[in-house]
Design a protein around this motif. Structure first.
Motif, PDB file in Angstrom:
ATOM      1  N   ASN A  15      -3.621   3.464  -4.606  1.00  0.00           N
ATOM      2  CA  ASN A  15      -4.082   4.316  -3.500  1.00  0.00           C
ATOM      3  C   ASN A  15      -3.506   3.855  -2.171  1.00  0.00           C
ATOM      4  OD1 ASN A  15      -5.604   5.837  -5.283  1.00  0.00           O
ATOM      5  ND2 ASN A  15      -7.511   4.703  -4.907  1.00  0.00           N
ATOM      6  N   PHE A  16      -3.512   2.542  -1.938  1.00  0.00           N
ATOM      7  CA  PHE A  16      -2.957   2.019  -0.685  1.00  0.00           C
ATOM      8  C   PHE A  16      -1.437   2.177  -0.649  1.00  0.00           C
ATOM      9  CE2 PHE A  16      -7.040  -0.277  -0.533  1.00  0.00           C
ATOM     10  CZ  PHE A  16      -7.403   0.006   0.775  1.00  0.00           C
ATOM     11  N   ALA A  17      -0.796   1.936  -1.792  1.00  0.00           N
ATOM     12  CA  ALA A  17       0.667   2.018  -1.838  1.00  0.00           C
ATOM     13  C   ALA A  17       1.153   3.438  -1.594  1.00  0.00           C
ATOM     14  CB  ALA A  17       1.171   1.507  -3.187  1.00  0.00           C
ATOM     15  N   SER A  18       0.383   4.433  -2.036  1.00  0.00           N
ATOM     16  CA  SER A  18       0.796   5.836  -1.882  1.00  0.00           C
ATOM     17  C   SER A  18       0.780   6.292  -0.428  1.00  0.00           C
ATOM     18  CB  SER A  18      -0.115   6.739  -2.719  1.00  0.00           C
ATOM     19  OG  SER A  18      -1.454   6.693  -2.241  1.00  0.00           O
ATOM     20  N   SER A  19       0.018   5.592   0.396  1.00  0.00           N
ATOM     21  CA  SER A  19      -0.094   6.001   1.805  1.00  0.00           C
ATOM     22  C   SER A  19       0.603   5.021   2.757  1.00  0.00           C
ATOM     23  CB  SER A  19      -1.574   6.128   2.198  1.00  0.00           C
ATOM     24  OG  SER A  19      -2.253   4.889   2.014  1.00  0.00           O
ATOM     25  N   SER A  20       1.319   4.035   2.213  1.00  0.00           N
ATOM     26  CA  SER A  20       2.004   3.041   3.061  1.00  0.00           C
ATOM     27  C   SER A  20       3.410   2.813   2.542  1.00  0.00           C
ATOM     28  CB  SER A  20       1.238   1.712   3.070  1.00  0.00           C
ATOM     29  OG  SER A  20      -0.088   1.892   3.528  1.00  0.00           O
ATOM     30  N   GLU A  21       4.357   2.777   3.455  1.00  0.00           N
ATOM     31  CA  GLU A  21       5.750   2.581   3.068  1.00  0.00           C
ATOM     32  C   GLU A  21       6.097   1.122   2.805  1.00  0.00           C
ATOM     33  OE1 GLU A  21       8.192   4.292   6.064  1.00  0.00           O
ATOM     34  OE2 GLU A  21       7.653   6.383   5.559  1.00  0.00           O
ATOM     35  N   ASN A  22       5.228   0.201   3.218  1.00  0.00           N
ATOM     36  CA  ASN A  22       5.547  -1.217   3.057  1.00  0.00           C
ATOM     37  C   ASN A  22       4.625  -1.924   2.063  1.00  0.00           C
ATOM     38  OD1 ASN A  22       3.242  -1.079   4.656  1.00  0.00           O
ATOM     39  ND2 ASN A  22       3.818  -2.866   5.903  1.00  0.00           N
ATOM     40  N   ILE A  23       3.911  -1.171   1.246  1.00  0.00           N
ATOM     41  CA  ILE A  23       3.058  -1.763   0.214  1.00  0.00           C
ATOM     42  C   ILE A  23       3.611  -1.376  -1.157  1.00  0.00           C
ATOM     43  CG2 ILE A  23       0.762  -1.841  -0.833  1.00  0.00           C
ATOM     44  CD1 ILE A  23      -0.440  -1.388   1.891  1.00  0.00           C
ATOM     45  N   PHE A  24       3.932  -2.393  -1.947  1.00  0.00           N
ATOM     46  CA  PHE A  24       4.512  -2.176  -3.267  1.00  0.00           C
ATOM     47  C   PHE A  24       3.646  -2.872  -4.315  1.00  0.00           C
ATOM     48  CE2 PHE A  24       7.880  -2.240  -0.091  1.00  0.00           C
ATOM     49  CZ  PHE A  24       8.487  -1.003  -0.306  1.00  0.00           C
ATOM     50  N   PHE A  25       3.845  -2.496  -5.558  1.00  0.00           N
ATOM     51  CA  PHE A  25       3.049  -3.124  -6.609  1.00  0.00           C
ATOM     52  C   PHE A  25       3.864  -3.293  -7.882  1.00  0.00           C
ATOM     53  CE2 PHE A  25       2.420   1.392  -7.480  1.00  0.00           C
ATOM     54  CZ  PHE A  25       2.524   1.456  -8.870  1.00  0.00           C
ATOM     55  N   LEU A  26       3.448  -4.258  -8.668  1.00  0.00           N
ATOM     56  CA  LEU A  26       3.950  -4.469 -10.024  1.00  0.00           C
ATOM     57  C   LEU A  26       2.738  -4.464 -10.945  1.00  0.00           C
ATOM     58  CD1 LEU A  26       6.326  -7.497  -9.323  1.00  0.00           C
ATOM     59  CD2 LEU A  26       7.064  -5.159  -9.761  1.00  0.00           C
ATOM     60  N   GLU A  27       2.783  -3.681 -11.989  1.00  0.00           N
ATOM     61  CA  GLU A  27       1.701  -3.680 -12.967  1.00  0.00           C
ATOM     62  C   GLU A  27       2.179  -4.375 -14.231  1.00  0.00           C
ATOM     63  OE1 GLU A  27      -0.845  -0.697 -15.915  1.00  0.00           O
ATOM     64  OE2 GLU A  27       0.779   0.088 -14.653  1.00  0.00           O
ATOM     65  N   PHE A  28       1.535  -5.486 -14.585  1.00  0.00           N
ATOM     66  CA  PHE A  28       1.850  -6.173 -15.828  1.00  0.00           C
ATOM     67  C   PHE A  28       1.291  -5.389 -17.018  1.00  0.00           C
ATOM     68  CE2 PHE A  28       2.443 -10.872 -14.360  1.00  0.00           C
ATOM     69  CZ  PHE A  28       3.654 -10.521 -13.789  1.00  0.00           C
ATOM     70  N   SER A  29       1.944  -5.529 -18.163  1.00  0.00           N
ATOM     71  CA  SER A  29       1.471  -4.855 -19.371  1.00  0.00           C
ATOM     72  C   SER A  29       0.219  -5.521 -19.941  1.00  0.00           C
ATOM     73  CB  SER A  29       2.574  -4.852 -20.435  1.00  0.00           C
ATOM     74  OG  SER A  29       2.912  -6.184 -20.814  1.00  0.00           O
ATOM     75  N   LYS A  30      -0.016  -6.782 -19.541  1.00  0.00           N
ATOM     76  CA  LYS A  30      -1.211  -7.530 -19.937  1.00  0.00           C
ATOM     77  C   LYS A  30      -1.364  -8.689 -18.974  1.00  0.00           C
ATOM     78  CE  LYS A  30       0.795 -10.974 -22.997  1.00  0.00           C
ATOM     79  NZ  LYS A  30       0.623 -11.732 -24.262  1.00  0.00           N
ATOM     80  N   ASN A  31      -2.348  -9.520 -19.210  1.00  0.00           N
ATOM     81  CA  ASN A  31      -2.567 -10.686 -18.358  1.00  0.00           C
ATOM     82  C   ASN A  31      -1.586 -11.790 -18.746  1.00  0.00           C
ATOM     83  OD1 ASN A  31      -4.374 -13.517 -18.188  1.00  0.00           O
ATOM     84  ND2 ASN A  31      -4.376 -12.256 -16.359  1.00  0.00           N
ATOM     85  N   PHE A  32      -0.636 -12.079 -17.852  1.00  0.00           N
ATOM     86  CA  PHE A  32       0.336 -13.143 -18.089  1.00  0.00           C
ATOM     87  C   PHE A  32       0.011 -14.407 -17.318  1.00  0.00           C
ATOM     88  CE2 PHE A  32       2.827  -9.505 -19.510  1.00  0.00           C
ATOM     89  CZ  PHE A  32       3.494 -10.008 -20.616  1.00  0.00           C
ATOM     90  N   GLY A  33      -0.982 -14.368 -16.451  1.00  0.00           N
ATOM     91  CA  GLY A  33      -1.375 -15.562 -15.722  1.00  0.00           C
ATOM     92  C   GLY A  33      -0.908 -15.572 -14.278  1.00  0.00           C
ATOM     93  N   HIS A  34      -1.642 -16.341 -13.474  1.00  0.00           N
ATOM     94  CA  HIS A  34      -1.412 -16.396 -12.031  1.00  0.00           C
ATOM     95  C   HIS A  34      -0.004 -16.848 -11.672  1.00  0.00           C
ATOM     96  CE1 HIS A  34      -1.557 -18.437  -8.071  1.00  0.00           C
ATOM     97  NE2 HIS A  34      -2.401 -17.468  -7.738  1.00  0.00           N
ATOM     98  N   GLN A  35       0.493 -17.922 -12.329  1.00  0.00           N
ATOM     99  CA  GLN A  35       1.783 -18.483 -11.961  1.00  0.00           C
ATOM    100  C   GLN A  35       2.928 -17.496 -12.217  1.00  0.00           C
ATOM    101  OE1 GLN A  35       1.898 -22.259 -10.778  1.00  0.00           O
ATOM    102  NE2 GLN A  35       0.157 -20.984 -10.206  1.00  0.00           N
ATOM    103  N   LEU A  36       2.889 -16.815 -13.343  1.00  0.00           N
ATOM    104  CA  LEU A  36       3.934 -15.835 -13.628  1.00  0.00           C
ATOM    105  C   LEU A  36       3.806 -14.600 -12.744  1.00  0.00           C
ATOM    106  CD1 LEU A  36       4.263 -16.047 -17.514  1.00  0.00           C
ATOM    107  CD2 LEU A  36       5.978 -16.677 -15.805  1.00  0.00           C
TER     108      LEU A  36
END
Length: 310
Positions: free
Chosen positions: A55-76
């Motif tokens: 929702n935030f990314a759709s209304s902002s040009e400088n907000i991007f996201f990556l969606e993992f396929s599952k939980n890979f952990g904080h470090q990754l």
């Protein structure tokens, strides 16, 4: 032309914290002469974290996201953010407001002074439980004692890296990166800033004692083979100690003295059996790491993203 600051934020079940962290960062940069982008990594969340991010990314040009396929952990998750961040510097921070955005100007000032790594060290948080503080202190003691790197107690994953450092990070392909250790190992010009952690806005900490212990063990085995040497030394010590038992056996045989019964024998067998299992476990961890690494599987899988292909 303004310099671009990339901010990497991993998020796991942080639906209620997304708005707060984004607004806080926006407020900070409104007073700074920098362009900025925010890259949020949804690490397989089970709540509405991803939807809120979208929702935030759709209304902002400088907000991007990556969606993992599952939980890979904080470090990754942090590593994935850095792999896709191409600013002049990259700041990684947590989503729960315990890494205060108000510290960003100080980090940028040190970067402008020529430091290529500006990391943070958390002051002792009196609001944490006694058990949590002790487990955190134990984590750093174990890590520094057994590994070949030296981390300050309280060293956090809230840090700024110059783009030349990030470029080096991209070349790493470790399936279980320990980022705090890697940052120390890399070198470059580094500067530490102490900070008082903010109050967590919503939710609970994901770092339980079990996870802290596992992270410490992972950190040690990622940067040192000291545990293997320790196993060898321990073997020599116990072998020497067993030789000291020989005179008693000779004395008992010559004087027809009855040797201790089954209880002492069983105790000895259990002790050395347990010790052997621990040593085999240490060896197994190293072998397991090599086994997982040589498979050459991707370290994380991105299910969806709005980051343009570069």
């Amino acid at each position: 032309m303004k310099k671009l600051v990339s901010i990497v934020i991993p998020a796991y079940n942080e639906a209620d914290n997304i708005f707060v962290i984004l607004e806080s960062i926006k407020k900070v940069f409104s007073t700074l002469n920098y362009d900025y982008e925010i890259i949020l990594i949804d690490d397989g969340s089970a709540d509405n974290t991803l939807q809120n991010i979208r929702n935030f990314a759709s209304s902002s040009e400088n907000i991007f996201f990556l969606e993992f396929s599952k939980n890979f952990g904080h470090q990754l998750a942090v590593k994935a953010g850095m792999d896709n961040a191409f600013g002049d510097c990259v700041i990684s921070m947590d989503c729960d407001m315990q890494h205060p955005p108000d510290l960003i100007p100080d980090m940028l000032n040190k970067w402008e002074e020529g430091f290529e790594v500006v990391y943070t060290v958390r002051e002792d948080d009196k609001n944490l439980s006694k058990g949590k503080r002790k487990s955190s202190g134990l984590f750093y003691k174990i890590l520094n004692w057994l590994s070949d790197i030296e981390l300050e107690p309280g060293a956090a994953d809230f840090r700024l890296l110059d783009k030349k450092v990030v470029n080096v990070f991209r070349s790493f392909n470790e399936n279980e990166p320990f980022l705090r250790g890697l940052v120390k190992w890399l070198g470059f010009k580094q500067y530490a800033i102490k900070y008082n952690p903010g109050a967590r806005f919503s939710g609970e900490s994901k770092y339980t004692f079990k996870k802290m212990f596992r992270l410490a063990l992972h950190g040690v085995t990622s940067f040192s083979i000291k545990p293997l040497y320790s196993a060898v030394y321990l073997g020599f010590i116990l072998s020497f100690a067993s030789i000291l038992y020989v005179p008693y056996i000779i004395y008992a045989f010559v004087n027809n003295v009855e040797v201790s019964g089954w209880a002492s024998v069983i105790m000895t067998i259990v002790f050395f059996g347990g010790l052997q299992l621990i040593i085999l476990g240490i060896i197994g961890i190293y072998v397991g790491k090599m086994f997982m690494q040589v498979k050459n599987r991707p370290n994380y899988i991105i299910r969806s993203t709005n980051i343009p292909v570069k």
